[in-house]
Design a protein around this motif. Structure first.
Motif, PDB file in Angstrom:
ATOM      1  N   ASP A 155       0.695  -1.027  -0.071  1.00  0.00           N
ATOM      2  CA  ASP A 155      -0.182  -0.099   0.046  1.00  0.00           C
ATOM      3  C   ASP A 155       0.773   1.260  -0.077  1.00  0.00           C
ATOM      4  O   ASP A 155       0.379   2.400   0.446  1.00  0.00           O
ATOM      5  CB  ASP A 155      -0.895  -0.025   1.206  1.00  0.00           C
ATOM      6  N   ASP A 156       2.047   1.187  -0.573  1.00  0.00           N
ATOM      7  CA  ASP A 156       3.013   2.307  -0.417  1.00  0.00           C
ATOM      8  C   ASP A 156       3.599   2.735  -1.714  1.00  0.00           C
ATOM      9  O   ASP A 156       3.725   1.726  -2.274  1.00  0.00           O
ATOM     10  CB  ASP A 156       4.218   1.885   0.611  1.00  0.00           C
ATOM     11  N   PRO A 157       3.441   3.891  -2.066  1.00  0.00           N
ATOM     12  CA  PRO A 157       3.772   4.325  -3.395  1.00  0.00           C
ATOM     13  C   PRO A 157       5.315   4.177  -3.760  1.00  0.00           C
ATOM     14  O   PRO A 157       5.490   4.243  -4.932  1.00  0.00           O
ATOM     15  CB  PRO A 157       3.236   5.458  -3.514  1.00  0.00           C
ATOM     16  N   ALA A 183       1.555   4.923  -8.466  1.00  0.00           N
ATOM     17  CA  ALA A 183       1.881   5.424  -7.191  1.00  0.00           C
ATOM     18  C   ALA A 183       0.933   6.369  -6.770  1.00  0.00           C
ATOM     19  O   ALA A 183       0.469   6.414  -5.636  1.00  0.00           O
ATOM     20  CB  ALA A 183       3.250   6.002  -7.285  1.00  0.00           C
ATOM     21  N   LEU A 184       0.205   7.250  -7.524  1.00  0.00           N
ATOM     22  CA  LEU A 184      -0.607   8.265  -7.093  1.00  0.00           C
ATOM     23  C   LEU A 184      -1.876   7.529  -6.787  1.00  0.00           C
ATOM     24  O   LEU A 184      -2.848   8.205  -6.229  1.00  0.00           O
ATOM     25  CB  LEU A 184      -0.691   9.004  -8.360  1.00  0.00           C
ATOM     26  N   LEU A 186      -2.282   4.958  -5.203  1.00  0.00           N
ATOM     27  CA  LEU A 186      -1.912   4.529  -3.657  1.00  0.00           C
ATOM     28  C   LEU A 186      -1.928   6.062  -2.731  1.00  0.00           C
ATOM     29  O   LEU A 186      -2.286   5.782  -1.706  1.00  0.00           O
ATOM     30  CB  LEU A 186      -0.741   3.780  -3.705  1.00  0.00           C
ATOM     31  N   ASP A 187      -1.535   6.997  -3.473  1.00  0.00           N
ATOM     32  CA  ASP A 187      -1.460   8.053  -2.692  1.00  0.00           C
ATOM     33  C   ASP A 187      -1.617   9.395  -3.383  1.00  0.00           C
ATOM     34  O   ASP A 187      -0.706  10.059  -4.092  1.00  0.00           O
ATOM     35  CB  ASP A 187       0.069   8.417  -1.961  1.00  0.00           C
ATOM     36  N   GLY A 189      -2.683  12.423  -2.804  1.00  0.00           N
ATOM     37  CA  GLY A 189      -2.323  13.492  -2.116  1.00  0.00           C
ATOM     38  C   GLY A 189      -0.831  13.818  -2.429  1.00  0.00           C
ATOM     39  O   GLY A 189      -0.339  14.822  -1.714  1.00  0.00           O
ATOM     40  N   ASN A 190      -0.103  13.035  -2.870  1.00  0.00           N
ATOM     41  CA  ASN A 190       1.292  13.180  -3.254  1.00  0.00           C
ATOM     42  C   ASN A 190       1.783  14.280  -4.144  1.00  0.00           C
ATOM     43  O   ASN A 190       1.852  13.810  -5.279  1.00  0.00           O
ATOM     44  CB  ASN A 190       2.101  11.711  -3.472  1.00  0.00           C
TER      45      ASN A 190
END
Length: 244
Positions: A155-157, A183-184, A186-187, A189-190
């Motif tokens: 669950d980590d980008p 990646a995005l 999963l996250d 707001g990165n």
């Protein structure tokens, strides 16, 4: 990862016997009993942990050479000190020594996996190993490292960000965009991830991906979206866009 060290010490102590002196008899008369295997292992463990603590202290103080020396002492005292390999590899990586980083990270990760020690820490070290393999031009090995990383960081980008950076560095901008998109997912707001995505899209002349990056940044921060919109108008393909 200190809990593993405590567990290992516990294993070493289980089953060891305590040699008690006979009442009224001087130890000098009896003579010193030879150290048992368990006692030797405990002593090696304690010596390794002392050097490991010293290495961490020197590292915090920015004394790289002294930290490296203490990590090496820890490994020499007890070659099973996984933390020493991993932390030394990270230190080498931070100081632009990818060949040395790969050497010790490979050993440390291999030892951890052989003992079925996984989790996010191992996943992050796999990403670090991948980046150092990339620095040495070993892309096949880097890809294998990232596959391992995803297993421990589901669950980590981070693994997908690393993959995107690698693909962009090779000029494969469509594949870089695909990796950053994962990646995005999963996250979302990165912000850094969106800028990396947009940068790859601009370099690869991928207009739909550029618009996607603009929408993503604008949803997080209108100012970021506006800055990227201006960049889309003026960026020269192949030139690194500057963050506002």
């Amino acid at each position: 990862m200190q809990s593993r060290s405590m567990w290992r010490l516990g294993v070493l102590l289980v089953g060891s016997s305590l040699v008690l002196p006979v009442v009224g008899v001087s130890p000098r008369v009896m003579g010193a009993a030879p150290a048992t295997v368990e006692e030797s292992q405990v002593k090696a463990f304690e010596t390794a942990q002392k050097s490991l603590a010293a290495a961490r202290a020197f590292r915090e103080q920015g004394k790289v050479e002294k930290a490296v020396a203490e990590y090496r002492k820890s490994i020499a005292a007890d070659p099973a000190t996984i933390d020493a390999y991993l932390e030394l590899g990270e230190l080498y990586s931070q100081n632009n020594s990818p060949r040395k980083a790969v050497e010790v990270l490979d050993i440390g990760i291999g030892m951890a996996l052989a003992q079925e020690i996984g989790g996010p820490d191992i996943g992050r070290y796999c990403v670090l190993l991948a980046r150092n393999h990339e620095a040495l031009g070993r892309m096949d090995l880097a890809s294998g490292d990232l596959i391992k990383a995803v297993k421990y960081l589901p669950d980590d980008p981070l693994p997908f960000i690393a993959l995107g950076d690698m693909q962009a560095g090779r000029g494969r901008f469509d594949q870089a965009v695909a990796a950053f998109r994962q990646a995005l997912a999963l996250d979302p707001g990165n912000v850094e991830g969106w800028w990396a995505f947009g940068n790859a899209a601009i370099k690869g002349r991928l207009p739909e991906a550029m618009r996607e990056a603009h929408r993503g940044l604008a949803a997080i921060d209108p100012a970021q979206g506006a800055a990227f919109a201006e960049l889309m108008k003026t960026a020269v393909p192949g030139k690194e866009p500057a963050r506002p």
